[in-house]
Write a protein that holds these residues in place. Sequence first.
Motif, PDB file in Angstrom:
ATOM      1  N   PHE A 132       0.825  -1.208   0.000  1.00 58.85           N
ATOM      2  CA  PHE A 132       0.000   0.000   0.000  1.00 58.85           C
ATOM      3  C   PHE A 132       0.864   1.265   0.000  1.00 58.85           C
ATOM      4  O   PHE A 132       0.427   2.322   0.427  1.00 58.85           O
ATOM      5  N   ARG A 133       2.116   1.133  -0.432  1.00 63.46           N
ATOM      6  CA  ARG A 133       3.073   2.238  -0.508  1.00 63.46           C
ATOM      7  C   ARG A 133       3.276   2.915   0.850  1.00 63.46           C
ATOM      8  O   ARG A 133       3.379   4.141   0.942  1.00 63.46           O
ATOM      9  N   ALA A 134       3.305   2.107   1.897  1.00 65.34           N
ATOM     10  CA  ALA A 134       3.567   2.603   3.246  1.00 65.34           C
ATOM     11  C   ALA A 134       4.743   1.811   3.810  1.00 65.34           C
ATOM     12  O   ALA A 134       5.184   0.837   3.206  1.00 65.34           O
ATOM     13  N   SER A 135       5.235   2.248   4.947  1.00 64.94           N
ATOM     14  CA  SER A 135       6.341   1.541   5.588  1.00 64.94           C
ATOM     15  C   SER A 135       6.183   1.596   7.102  1.00 64.94           C
ATOM     16  O   SER A 135       5.988   2.674   7.661  1.00 64.94           O
ATOM     17  N   LEU A 136       6.276   0.439   7.733  1.00 65.37           N
ATOM     18  CA  LEU A 136       6.215   0.392   9.198  1.00 65.37           C
ATOM     19  C   LEU A 136       7.490   0.944   9.816  1.00 65.37           C
ATOM     20  O   LEU A 136       7.541   1.209  11.011  1.00 65.37           O
ATOM     21  N   LYS A 137       8.522   1.104   9.005  1.00 65.93           N
ATOM     22  CA  LYS A 137       9.801   1.615   9.501  1.00 65.93           C
ATOM     23  C   LYS A 137       9.864   3.143   9.447  1.00 65.93           C
ATOM     24  O   LYS A 137      10.867   3.732   9.831  1.00 65.93           O
ATOM     25  N   LYS A 138       8.801   3.773   8.983  1.00 64.80           N
ATOM     26  CA  LYS A 138       8.765   5.229   8.844  1.00 64.80           C
ATOM     27  C   LYS A 138       8.957   5.885  10.208  1.00 64.80           C
ATOM     28  O   LYS A 138       8.287   5.551  11.167  1.00 64.80           O
ATOM     29  N   GLU A 139       9.913   6.811  10.273  1.00 63.14           N
ATOM     30  CA  GLU A 139      10.211   7.500  11.526  1.00 63.14           C
ATOM     31  C   GLU A 139       9.536   8.858  11.569  1.00 63.14           C
ATOM     32  O   GLU A 139       9.347   9.503  10.546  1.00 63.14           O
ATOM     33  N   TYR A 140       9.205   9.275  12.766  1.00 62.72           N
ATOM     34  CA  TYR A 140       8.594  10.579  12.997  1.00 62.72           C
ATOM     35  C   TYR A 140       9.708  11.585  13.229  1.00 62.72           C
ATOM     36  O   TYR A 140      10.543  11.402  14.108  1.00 62.72           O
ATOM     37  N   LYS A 141       9.745  12.641  12.438  1.00 63.33           N
ATOM     38  CA  LYS A 141      10.807  13.642  12.533  1.00 63.33           C
ATOM     39  C   LYS A 141      10.185  15.020  12.790  1.00 63.33           C
ATOM     40  O   LYS A 141       9.941  15.781  11.854  1.00 63.33           O
ATOM     41  N   PRO A 142       9.920  15.335  14.074  1.00 64.93           N
ATOM     42  CA  PRO A 142       9.202  16.585  14.394  1.00 64.93           C
ATOM     43  C   PRO A 142       9.985  17.856  14.089  1.00 64.93           C
ATOM     44  O   PRO A 142       9.393  18.927  13.965  1.00 64.93           O
ATOM     45  N   GLU A 143      11.290  17.754  13.959  1.00 68.29           N
ATOM     46  CA  GLU A 143      12.098  18.950  13.703  1.00 68.29           C
ATOM     47  C   GLU A 143      12.205  19.291  12.215  1.00 68.29           C
ATOM     48  O   GLU A 143      12.524  20.417  11.866  1.00 68.29           O
ATOM     49  N   THR A 144      11.941  18.306  11.352  1.00 66.15           N
ATOM     50  CA  THR A 144      12.114  18.553   9.917  1.00 66.15           C
ATOM     51  C   THR A 144      10.855  18.194   9.126  1.00 66.15           C
ATOM     52  O   THR A 144       9.975  19.026   8.955  1.00 66.15           O
ATOM     53  N   ASP A 145      10.767  16.955   8.691  1.00 66.99           N
ATOM     54  CA  ASP A 145       9.697  16.523   7.785  1.00 66.99           C
ATOM     55  C   ASP A 145       8.296  16.671   8.382  1.00 66.99           C
ATOM     56  O   ASP A 145       7.344  16.957   7.666  1.00 66.99           O
ATOM     57  N   ASP A 146       8.167  16.431   9.679  1.00 60.93           N
ATOM     58  CA  ASP A 146       6.852  16.378  10.316  1.00 60.93           C
ATOM     59  C   ASP A 146       6.581  17.577  11.222  1.00 60.93           C
ATOM     60  O   ASP A 146       5.854  17.483  12.203  1.00 60.93           O
ATOM     61  N   LYS A 147       7.156  18.706  10.872  1.00 56.67           N
ATOM     62  CA  LYS A 147       7.011  19.916  11.687  1.00 56.67           C
ATOM     63  C   LYS A 147       5.541  20.338  11.813  1.00 56.67           C
ATOM     64  O   LYS A 147       5.077  20.668  12.905  1.00 56.67           O
ATOM     65  N   LEU A 148       4.816  20.331  10.710  1.00 49.25           N
ATOM     66  CA  LEU A 148       3.415  20.746  10.732  1.00 49.25           C
ATOM     67  C   LEU A 148       2.568  19.743  11.513  1.00 49.25           C
ATOM     68  O   LEU A 148       1.677  20.141  12.276  1.00 49.25           O
ATOM     69  N   ILE A 149       2.868  18.453  11.360  1.00 48.73           N
ATOM     70  CA  ILE A 149       2.139  17.434  12.115  1.00 48.73           C
ATOM     71  C   ILE A 149       2.362  17.655  13.614  1.00 48.73           C
ATOM     72  O   ILE A 149       1.414  17.603  14.401  1.00 48.73           O
ATOM     73  N   GLU A 150       3.605  17.906  14.013  1.00 44.96           N
ATOM     74  CA  GLU A 150       3.914  18.132  15.428  1.00 44.96           C
ATOM     75  C   GLU A 150       3.152  19.354  15.950  1.00 44.96           C
ATOM     76  O   GLU A 150       2.626  19.325  17.062  1.00 44.96           O
ATOM     77  N   ARG A 151       3.091  20.381  15.160  1.00 46.96           N
ATOM     78  CA  ARG A 151       2.349  21.584  15.560  1.00 46.96           C
ATOM     79  C   ARG A 151       0.879  21.250  15.800  1.00 46.96           C
ATOM     80  O   ARG A 151       0.306  21.622  16.827  1.00 46.96           O
ATOM     81  N   VAL A 152       0.277  20.536  14.867  1.00 47.27           N
ATOM     82  CA  VAL A 152      -1.134  20.172  14.994  1.00 47.27           C
ATOM     83  C   VAL A 152      -1.346  19.262  16.202  1.00 47.27           C
ATOM     84  O   VAL A 152      -2.285  19.452  16.981  1.00 47.27           O
ATOM     85  N   VAL A 153      -0.460  18.277  16.394  1.00 45.96           N
ATOM     86  CA  VAL A 153      -0.591  17.357  17.528  1.00 45.96           C
ATOM     87  C   VAL A 153      -0.534  18.129  18.845  1.00 45.96           C
ATOM     88  O   VAL A 153      -1.371  17.921  19.734  1.00 45.96           O
ATOM     89  N   ARG A 154       0.421  19.015  18.982  1.00 40.15           N
ATOM     90  CA  ARG A 154       0.554  19.801  20.221  1.00 40.15           C
ATOM     91  C   ARG A 154      -0.673  20.673  20.452  1.00 40.15           C
ATOM     92  O   ARG A 154      -1.148  20.799  21.578  1.00 40.15           O
ATOM     93  N   GLN A 155      -1.194  21.252  19.399  1.00 39.40           N
ATOM     94  CA  GLN A 155      -2.382  22.094  19.547  1.00 39.40           C
ATOM     95  C   GLN A 155      -3.616  21.254  19.889  1.00 39.40           C
ATOM     96  O   GLN A 155      -4.449  21.689  20.680  1.00 39.40           O
ATOM     97  N   VAL A 156      -3.731  20.070  19.317  1.00 38.26           N
ATOM     98  CA  VAL A 156      -4.849  19.183  19.644  1.00 38.26           C
ATOM     99  C   VAL A 156      -4.735  18.744  21.106  1.00 38.26           C
ATOM    100  O   VAL A 156      -5.729  18.760  21.851  1.00 38.26           O
ATOM    101  N   GLU A 157      -3.540  18.353  21.531  1.00 37.66           N
ATOM    102  CA  GLU A 157      -3.339  17.930  22.926  1.00 37.66           C
ATOM    103  C   GLU A 157      -3.640  19.052  23.912  1.00 37.66           C
ATOM    104  O   GLU A 157      -4.119  18.800  25.014  1.00 37.66           O
ATOM    105  N   ALA A 158      -3.361  20.298  23.520  1.00 35.43           N
ATOM    106  CA  ALA A 158      -3.605  21.446  24.404  1.00 35.43           C
ATOM    107  C   ALA A 158      -5.061  21.939  24.317  1.00 35.43           C
ATOM    108  O   ALA A 158      -5.448  22.833  25.054  1.00 35.43           O
ATOM    109  N   GLY A 159      -5.820  21.347  23.409  1.00 35.44           N
ATOM    110  CA  GLY A 159      -7.222  21.762  23.263  1.00 35.44           C
ATOM    111  C   GLY A 159      -7.393  23.032  22.456  1.00 35.44           C
ATOM    112  O   GLY A 159      -8.448  23.673  22.507  1.00 35.44           O
ATOM    113  N   GLN A 160      -6.373  23.409  21.708  1.00 35.66           N
ATOM    114  CA  GLN A 160      -6.449  24.626  20.901  1.00 35.66           C
ATOM    115  C   GLN A 160      -7.113  24.381  19.547  1.00 35.66           C
ATOM    116  O   GLN A 160      -7.513  25.324  18.875  1.00 35.66           O
ATOM    117  N   LEU A 161      -7.175  23.140  19.127  1.00 37.03           N
ATOM    118  CA  LEU A 161      -7.822  22.803  17.847  1.00 37.03           C
ATOM    119  C   LEU A 161      -8.951  21.814  18.089  1.00 37.03           C
ATOM    120  O   LEU A 161      -8.875  20.962  18.913  1.00 37.03           O
TER     121      LEU A 161
END
Length: 161
Positions: A132-161
């Motif tokens: 399915f063109r996915a990988s279980l080895k995919k790493e989460y990189k909050p400082e580079t590739d996944d910066k926007l995801i990290e922002r959204v996650v933090r805002q969701v956890e804080a109840g801002q979104l």
Amino acid sequence: MDDSITVIVMPELPVYPPLKFKNAREIRRYNRLVYNVKKTLPIAKRVNAIIAETYEILEQLPDKKAKDKHIREVEKSIRQQYEPEMRKLTYSQGKLLIKLIDRECNQSSYEIVKAFFGPAKAVFYQIFAFTFRASLKKEYKPETDDKLIERVVRQVEAGQL
């Protein structure tokens, strides 16, 4: 007279500058990301809790036979409880879930499967994900590739979104 001081510990709230979107398409992509994070983050947190609980139980079991039996029971229980929910996830939600599991557990989904179910099952699930063109080895990189995801996650956890 009372000499005590009341201390209230406030949760850390992330503060980000407002996002600037170039067009309506970017707004839709961002809104879709927020929706997908809200849908998959609770699953990733439950996975982390299940892993921690299972690890604690495995530490208390006396031998490999008892541990293997418990692992099989956990796998069966997880399949019964979460398979219907997993089948409803879209392709992009599944890929996001893999990243969020890495974020919550500090290890890739591949490493988790390998640790609990063995290398053979880990390879099988990796091949299945790869179809399915996915990988279980995919790493989460909050400082580079996944910066926007990290922002959204933090805002969701804080109840801002």
